[in-house]
Motif scaffolding. Structure first.
Motif, mmCIF file in Angstrom:
data_model
loop_
_atom_site.group_PDB
_atom_site.id
_atom_site.type_symbol
_atom_site.label_atom_id
_atom_site.label_comp_id
_atom_site.label_asym_id
_atom_site.label_seq_id
_atom_site.Cartn_x
_atom_site.Cartn_y
_atom_site.Cartn_z
ATOM 1 N N ILE A 66 51.104 6.788 -2.790
ATOM 2 C CA ILE A 66 51.540 6.301 -1.782
ATOM 3 C C ILE A 66 52.155 7.419 -0.781
ATOM 4 C CG2 ILE A 66 54.068 6.663 -2.597
ATOM 5 C CD1 ILE A 66 54.867 4.243 -1.358
ATOM 6 N N ASP A 67 52.021 7.465 0.393
ATOM 7 C CA ASP A 67 52.453 8.394 1.495
ATOM 8 C C ASP A 67 53.306 7.795 2.736
ATOM 9 O OD1 ASP A 67 52.331 10.944 2.456
ATOM 10 O OD2 ASP A 67 50.375 10.810 3.434
ATOM 11 N N LYS A 68 54.056 8.560 3.105
ATOM 12 C CA LYS A 68 54.867 8.076 4.328
ATOM 13 C C LYS A 68 53.911 8.341 5.780
ATOM 14 C CE LYS A 68 58.848 10.194 7.041
ATOM 15 N NZ LYS A 68 59.613 11.213 7.254
ATOM 16 N N VAL A 69 54.418 6.851 6.580
ATOM 17 C CA VAL A 69 53.902 6.768 7.835
ATOM 18 C C VAL A 69 54.925 7.224 8.830
ATOM 19 C CG1 VAL A 69 52.915 5.224 9.607
ATOM 20 C CG2 VAL A 69 52.269 5.007 7.077
ATOM 21 N N SER A 70 56.136 6.697 8.708
ATOM 22 C CA SER A 70 57.385 7.225 9.570
ATOM 23 C C SER A 70 58.445 6.960 8.552
ATOM 24 C CB SER A 70 57.330 6.146 10.738
ATOM 25 O OG SER A 70 57.554 4.760 10.517
ATOM 26 N N ALA A 71 59.476 7.058 9.151
ATOM 27 C CA ALA A 71 61.049 6.822 8.359
ATOM 28 C C ALA A 71 61.007 5.216 8.006
ATOM 29 C CB ALA A 71 62.190 7.143 9.246
ATOM 30 N N THR A 72 60.333 4.414 8.429
ATOM 31 C CA THR A 72 60.202 2.941 8.098
ATOM 32 C C THR A 72 59.106 2.478 7.664
ATOM 33 O OG1 THR A 72 59.786 2.372 10.597
ATOM 34 C CG2 THR A 72 62.388 2.664 10.105
ATOM 35 N N GLU A 73 58.164 3.136 7.426
ATOM 36 C CA GLU A 73 56.858 2.695 6.960
ATOM 37 C C GLU A 73 56.044 3.503 6.069
ATOM 38 O OE1 GLU A 73 53.009 0.622 9.238
ATOM 39 O OE2 GLU A 73 54.650 1.639 10.384
ATOM 40 N N LEU A 74 55.487 2.994 5.250
ATOM 41 C CA LEU A 74 54.493 3.788 4.078
ATOM 42 C C LEU A 74 53.321 3.086 3.626
ATOM 43 C CD1 LEU A 74 57.844 3.208 2.409
ATOM 44 C CD2 LEU A 74 56.632 5.387 1.929
ATOM 45 N N VAL A 75 52.268 3.741 3.235
ATOM 46 C CA VAL A 75 51.157 3.090 2.874
ATOM 47 C C VAL A 75 50.999 3.388 1.465
ATOM 48 C CG1 VAL A 75 49.761 5.016 3.891
ATOM 49 C CG2 VAL A 75 48.471 3.098 3.455
ATOM 50 N N THR A 91 57.205 -1.719 4.633
ATOM 51 C CA THR A 91 57.820 -1.551 5.471
ATOM 52 C C THR A 91 59.177 -1.307 4.984
ATOM 53 O OG1 THR A 91 58.249 -3.896 6.056
ATOM 54 C CG2 THR A 91 56.595 -2.826 7.408
ATOM 55 N N VAL A 92 60.102 -0.706 5.893
ATOM 56 C CA VAL A 92 61.610 -0.294 5.435
ATOM 57 C C VAL A 92 62.497 -0.727 6.321
ATOM 58 C CG1 VAL A 92 63.052 1.525 4.744
ATOM 59 C CG2 VAL A 92 60.614 1.816 4.353
ATOM 60 N N SER A 93 63.445 -1.619 5.924
ATOM 61 C CA SER A 93 64.525 -2.100 6.667
ATOM 62 C C SER A 93 65.892 -1.767 5.767
ATOM 63 C CB SER A 93 64.374 -3.528 7.010
ATOM 64 O OG SER A 93 65.603 -3.908 7.850
ATOM 65 N N GLY A 94 66.625 -0.692 6.310
ATOM 66 C CA GLY A 94 67.814 -0.173 5.507
ATOM 67 C C GLY A 94 67.234 0.270 4.245
ATOM 68 N N THR A 95 67.754 -0.460 3.040
ATOM 69 C CA THR A 95 67.151 0.011 1.868
ATOM 70 C C THR A 95 66.130 -1.057 1.054
ATOM 71 O OG1 THR A 95 69.255 -1.322 0.746
ATOM 72 C CG2 THR A 95 69.377 1.317 1.318
#
Length: 270
Positions: A66-75, A91-95
C-alpha cells in the motif's frame, strides 16, 4: 507494550504481506492478508497511543502492498487468483476506509507475489514490484481519479524474490532491493523513469548472501544513502549492515558493519 492489530477482529491465521504507510502525523494505514483476504485498517491517535478503527476487506489475495496518494486516499496493490496483479483505490473519511476504483496492473503470468508499490517523488506515477515463480518484474503507472494506467513491465531478474522493496529517490529514480528465494543472494539496482510510464534498470549490485531462509531489509537514510541488513550466517546469530551510496544510476557499497547481537537468527535488524 505489544497489541493485537491484524487478528483483533476474531480472525486467526498467518499474517502475510504486512505493509504500512503514514497518512498524517497521527494516523497510519496497515494493509495485510489473513487466510487469503487482504484487509486495510486505519490506526489513529498515534501522538498519545493507538486507536484501532474498523477493518476494510479489500480483495481475495495472499500478498499486498500500500502507498499514500493523499491524506484522504491510498492505493493498494495485490495479486488476484485469476492470475492478475491489481491496484485498488482506498478512500478515507474520518476514520472510515472504503474501496474505490480497481485497475489491472498485469495479467499474463501466474502465481504473482506483489511486494511493493511506491510513487516517484512528487509525482502521480507509481512503480509496482511483483514476481511469479520465475521472474521479478517492475511496472509503472500514472494514477488519476482512482485509476492506475500502466505502461510496459520490465524484467529485473529471472528468479522469484523472497521480498522486494522500493526506496524512492527522486521524480525519475527509485532504488529496488530484493532477495532471491533460491540462493539467498541480496541485490539492488536503480530504476529510472522516462516519460510517464517507461522504466529502465541500471546495473545490478550484488550486496551479499543472507542465511537462515530470511529476507534482507532495505531502508533509505538520506537523499543518496541507503542501508541494507540481513542475517549472514545461519545458526551463528551474525548479521551484516551495509551502507549503499547512489551516484546517477549506480549503487556502491561504501561501508559494512558485521556484528553479533545475541539474538535469534530469524530476526533481521536495521
Amino acid at each position: 507494550g505489544p497489541f493485537n492489530v491484524c487478528g483483533g477482529d476474531g480472525k486467526a491465521g498467518n499474517v502475510i504481506g504486512l505493509d504500512a504507510v503514514m497518512l498524517t502525523a497521527t494516523t497510519c494505514v496497515l494493509a495485510y492478508s489473513i487466510n487469503g483476504t487482504v484487509y486495510a485498517k486505519l490506526l489513529s491517535g498515534l501522538d498519545v497511543g493507538v486507536t484501532q478503527n474498523a477493518e476494510l476487506s479489500v480483495a481475495s489475495s495472499d500478498s499486498c502492498t500500500i502507498d499514500k496518494v493523499s491524506a484522504t486516499e491510498l492505493v493498494c496493490a495485490y495479486y488476484l487468483a485469476a492470475d492478475k496483479v491489481q491496484a485498488k483505490q482506498i478512500t478515507v473519511s474520518g476514520t472510515t476506509l472504503s474501496n474505490g476504483t480497481t485497475s489491472t496492473v498485469f495479467s499474463t503470468a501466474t502465481t504473482q507475489t506483489v511486494s511493493s508499490i511506491k510513487a516517484f517523488s512528487g509525482t502521480s506515477t507509481y512503480m509496482v514490484l511483483f514476481s511469479d515463480a520465475t521472474t521479478l518484474r517492475a511496472i509503472a503507472g500514472t494514477y488519476s481519479a482512482g485509476a492506475l494506467t500502466v505502461g510496459t513491465e520490465i524484467t529485473l531478474e529471472a528468479f522469484l524474490a523472497y521480498t522486494s522493496f522500493i526506496l524512492t529517490h527522486s521524480a525519475t529514480k527509485s532504488v529496488a532491493g530484493y532477495t532471491r528465494n533460491s540462493s539467498g543472494a541480496v541485490s539492488s539496482s536503480v530504476i529510472s523513469l522516462s516519460g510517464t510510464t517507461t522504466l529502465t534498470e541500471g546495473a545490478t549490485l550484488a550486496i551479499g548472501t543472507q542465511a537462515g531462509g530470511q529476507q534482507a531489509s532495505f531502508h533509505k537514510i538520506g537523499t543518496y544513502s541507503f542501508l541494507v541488513s540481513y542475517p549472514e550466517t545461519s545458526g551463528t546469530e551474525a548479521y551484516e549492515i551495509k551502507l549503499l551510496r547512489l551516484a546517477d544510476t549506480s549503487l556502491t557499497v561504501v561501508d559494512t558493519l558485521a556484528f553479533n547481537p545475541g539474538l535469534n537468527d530469524d530476526t533481521v535488524m536495521a
